[in-house]
Design an enzyme around this catalytic site. Structure first.
Site, PDB file in Angstrom:
ATOM      1  N   LYS A  13       0.825  -1.234   0.000  1.00  0.00           N
ATOM      2  CA  LYS A  13       0.010  -0.039   0.024  1.00  0.00           C
ATOM      3  C   LYS A  13       0.911   1.373   0.111  1.00  0.00           C
ATOM      4  O   LYS A  13       0.786   2.164  -0.641  1.00  0.00           O
ATOM      5  CB  LYS A  13      -0.772   0.166   1.382  1.00  0.00           C
ATOM      6  CG  LYS A  13      -1.939  -1.061   1.492  1.00  0.00           C
ATOM      7  CD  LYS A  13      -2.750  -0.893   2.416  1.00  0.00           C
ATOM      8  CE  LYS A  13      -2.164  -0.757   3.834  1.00  0.00           C
ATOM      9  NZ  LYS A  13      -1.521  -2.291   4.318  1.00  0.00           N
ATOM     10  N   ARG A  88      -8.881   1.013   9.476  1.00  0.00           N
ATOM     11  CA  ARG A  88      -8.765  -0.238   9.697  1.00  0.00           C
ATOM     12  C   ARG A  88      -9.861  -1.108  10.207  1.00  0.00           C
ATOM     13  O   ARG A  88      -9.773  -2.275  10.631  1.00  0.00           O
ATOM     14  CB  ARG A  88      -7.542  -0.425  10.723  1.00  0.00           C
ATOM     15  CG  ARG A  88      -6.205   0.145  10.314  1.00  0.00           C
ATOM     16  CD  ARG A  88      -5.624  -1.213   9.654  1.00  0.00           C
ATOM     17  NE  ARG A  88      -4.239  -1.426   9.966  1.00  0.00           N
ATOM     18  CZ  ARG A  88      -2.874  -0.613   9.730  1.00  0.00           C
ATOM     19  NH1 ARG A  88      -2.994   0.119   8.992  1.00  0.00           N
ATOM     20  NH2 ARG A  88      -1.792  -1.354  10.139  1.00  0.00           N
ATOM     21  N   ARG A 127      12.307  -9.398   3.949  1.00  0.00           N
ATOM     22  CA  ARG A 127      12.681  -8.074   4.536  1.00  0.00           C
ATOM     23  C   ARG A 127      13.575  -8.132   5.691  1.00  0.00           C
ATOM     24  O   ARG A 127      14.628  -7.722   5.789  1.00  0.00           O
ATOM     25  CB  ARG A 127      11.355  -7.441   4.728  1.00  0.00           C
ATOM     26  CG  ARG A 127      11.262  -6.126   4.050  1.00  0.00           C
ATOM     27  CD  ARG A 127       9.943  -5.268   4.614  1.00  0.00           C
ATOM     28  NE  ARG A 127       8.917  -5.790   5.495  1.00  0.00           N
ATOM     29  CZ  ARG A 127       7.768  -6.340   5.107  1.00  0.00           C
ATOM     30  NH1 ARG A 127       7.341  -6.446   4.049  1.00  0.00           N
ATOM     31  NH2 ARG A 127       7.101  -6.815   6.092  1.00  0.00           N
ATOM     32  N   ARG A 139      12.419  -4.023  12.797  1.00  0.00           N
ATOM     33  CA  ARG A 139      11.316  -3.653  13.342  1.00  0.00           C
ATOM     34  C   ARG A 139      10.513  -4.319  14.483  1.00  0.00           C
ATOM     35  O   ARG A 139      10.192  -5.396  13.995  1.00  0.00           O
ATOM     36  CB  ARG A 139      10.460  -2.964  12.607  1.00  0.00           C
ATOM     37  CG  ARG A 139      10.058  -1.379  12.840  1.00  0.00           C
ATOM     38  CD  ARG A 139       9.360  -0.682  11.696  1.00  0.00           C
ATOM     39  NE  ARG A 139       8.064  -1.203  11.321  1.00  0.00           N
ATOM     40  CZ  ARG A 139       7.223  -0.737  10.214  1.00  0.00           C
ATOM     41  NH1 ARG A 139       7.721  -0.153   9.556  1.00  0.00           N
ATOM     42  NH2 ARG A 139       5.941  -1.303  10.255  1.00  0.00           N
ATOM     43  N   ARG A 150      -0.735  -9.673  13.377  1.00  0.00           N
ATOM     44  CA  ARG A 150      -1.294  -8.574  12.693  1.00  0.00           C
ATOM     45  C   ARG A 150      -2.256  -8.991  11.436  1.00  0.00           C
ATOM     46  O   ARG A 150      -3.113  -8.480  11.099  1.00  0.00           O
ATOM     47  CB  ARG A 150      -0.265  -7.688  11.851  1.00  0.00           C
ATOM     48  CG  ARG A 150       0.878  -7.007  13.043  1.00  0.00           C
ATOM     49  CD  ARG A 150       1.947  -6.079  12.282  1.00  0.00           C
ATOM     50  NE  ARG A 150       1.565  -5.116  11.755  1.00  0.00           N
ATOM     51  CZ  ARG A 150       2.143  -4.491  10.855  1.00  0.00           C
ATOM     52  NH1 ARG A 150       3.384  -4.881  10.227  1.00  0.00           N
ATOM     53  NH2 ARG A 150       1.647  -3.269  10.508  1.00  0.00           N
TER      54      ARG A 150
HETATM   55  P1  AMP Z   1       0.947   0.348   9.511  1.00  0.00           P
HETATM   56  O1  AMP Z   1       2.440   0.924   9.086  1.00  0.00           O
HETATM   57  O2  AMP Z   1      -0.134   0.776   8.746  1.00  0.00           O
HETATM   58  O3  AMP Z   1       1.426  -1.251   9.146  1.00  0.00           O
HETATM   59  O4  AMP Z   1       0.986   0.622  10.855  1.00  0.00           O
HETATM   60  C1  AMP Z   1       1.527   0.104  11.821  1.00  0.00           C
HETATM   61  C2  AMP Z   1       0.828  -0.200  13.251  1.00  0.00           C
HETATM   62  O5  AMP Z   1       0.362   1.168  13.630  1.00  0.00           O
HETATM   63  C3  AMP Z   1      -0.298  -1.006  13.195  1.00  0.00           C
HETATM   64  O6  AMP Z   1       0.089  -2.265  13.377  1.00  0.00           O
HETATM   65  C4  AMP Z   1      -1.285  -0.215  14.338  1.00  0.00           C
HETATM   66  O7  AMP Z   1      -0.646  -0.684  15.479  1.00  0.00           O
HETATM   67  C5  AMP Z   1      -1.174   1.194  14.100  1.00  0.00           C
HETATM   68  N1  AMP Z   1      -1.925   1.634  13.344  1.00  0.00           N
HETATM   69  C6  AMP Z   1      -1.620   2.182  12.008  1.00  0.00           C
HETATM   70  N2  AMP Z   1      -2.728   2.802  11.415  1.00  0.00           N
HETATM   71  C7  AMP Z   1      -3.763   2.486  12.293  1.00  0.00           C
HETATM   72  C8  AMP Z   1      -5.139   2.687  12.298  1.00  0.00           C
HETATM   73  N3  AMP Z   1      -5.627   3.123  11.361  1.00  0.00           N
HETATM   74  N4  AMP Z   1      -5.934   2.233  13.439  1.00  0.00           N
HETATM   75  C9  AMP Z   1      -5.162   1.747  14.433  1.00  0.00           C
HETATM   76  N5  AMP Z   1      -3.977   1.472  14.426  1.00  0.00           N
HETATM   77  C10 AMP Z   1      -3.252   1.648  13.584  1.00  0.00           C
END
Ligand code: AMP
Length: 193
Positions: A13, A88, A127, A139, A150
């Site tokens: 994405k 989400r 990765r 990370r 996740r």
């Molecule tokens: P991402 O980089 O989008 O995969 O997000 C990394 C982490 O940030 C996720 O695993 C969540 O813990 C948190 N996060 C990101 N976007 C959201 C969202 N819209 N709602 C809740 N948690 C989020």
């Protein structure tokens, strides 16, 4: 133009959103990036988000929704936004609908990047290997056991958005397992329509 990129962690994405951002003058709005920046800056939101993120759980809705509402009113979002990693869950999608209605804006399309779990797991293992080979730290939320969690969170809480947006006639599905340039081309084809 208001777009949502929907898909599991590691679907590409962010990579694709950056390409569309450059080509169409839209602004990529990644809630994950916003939360990581808040953590790095040591803000209250960042401190609150840390434990959720490290476990691979969703950060509470009010934190994310408040941050998005503030961010989309910035002048740099005037030409449009690509939401990457937001919403989400259904509560966030409903909050986004209400927010956009208040601002007199409307979603144009929700692009689902479809990628099988097995492919995501393999991509992530790659990765991690590359990160370690480069002598960098992995990370916390990129560790295999966290990815597994996740993916569970994605299927349980985020995937219901596929039906949510399908019902609203906004969903467009793209094969996220194709080569990166081919995925970009499929997204461009959706945007031309
Ligand atoms: P991402 O980089 O989008 O995969 O997000 C990394 C982490 O940030 C996720 O695993 C969540 O813990 C948190 N996060 C990101 N976007 C959201 C969202 N819209 N709602 C809740 N948690 C989020």
């Amino acid at each position: 133009m208001m777009l949502i990129f929907l898909g599991p962690p590691g679907a590409g994405k962010g990579t694709q959103a950056k390409r569309v951002e450059e080509r169409h003058g839209l602004r990529q709005l990644s809630t994950g990036d916003m939360l990581r920046a808040a953590r790095a800056a040591g803000t209250k939101i960042g401190l609150e988000a840390k434990a959720f993120m490290d476990r691979g759980d969703l950060v509470p809705d009010r934190v994310v929704i408040g941050a998005v509402e503030e961010r989309i009113q910035n002048p740099d979002c005037a030409r449009g936004v690509i939401f990457d990693g937001f919403p989400r869950n259904v509560a966030q999608a409903e909050a986004l609908d209400a927010m956009l209605a208040r601002l007199g804006k409307k979603l144009n399309a929700v692009i689902q990047l479809k990628v099988d779990d097995a492919v995501l797991v393999a991509r992530q293992a790659n990765r991690v290997k590359e990160t370690l080979a480069a002598g960098q730290a992995v990370r916390e939320d990129d560790k295999p056991e966290v990815l597994e969690h996740r993916l569970k969170v994605y299927h349980g809480q985020t995937a219901p958005l596929i039906a949510y947006y399908q019902e609203r006639g906004l969903l467009r599905v793209v094969d996220g397992m194709a080569a990166i340039d081919a995925v970009t081309e499929s997204i461009e084809a959706v945007l031309r329509k």
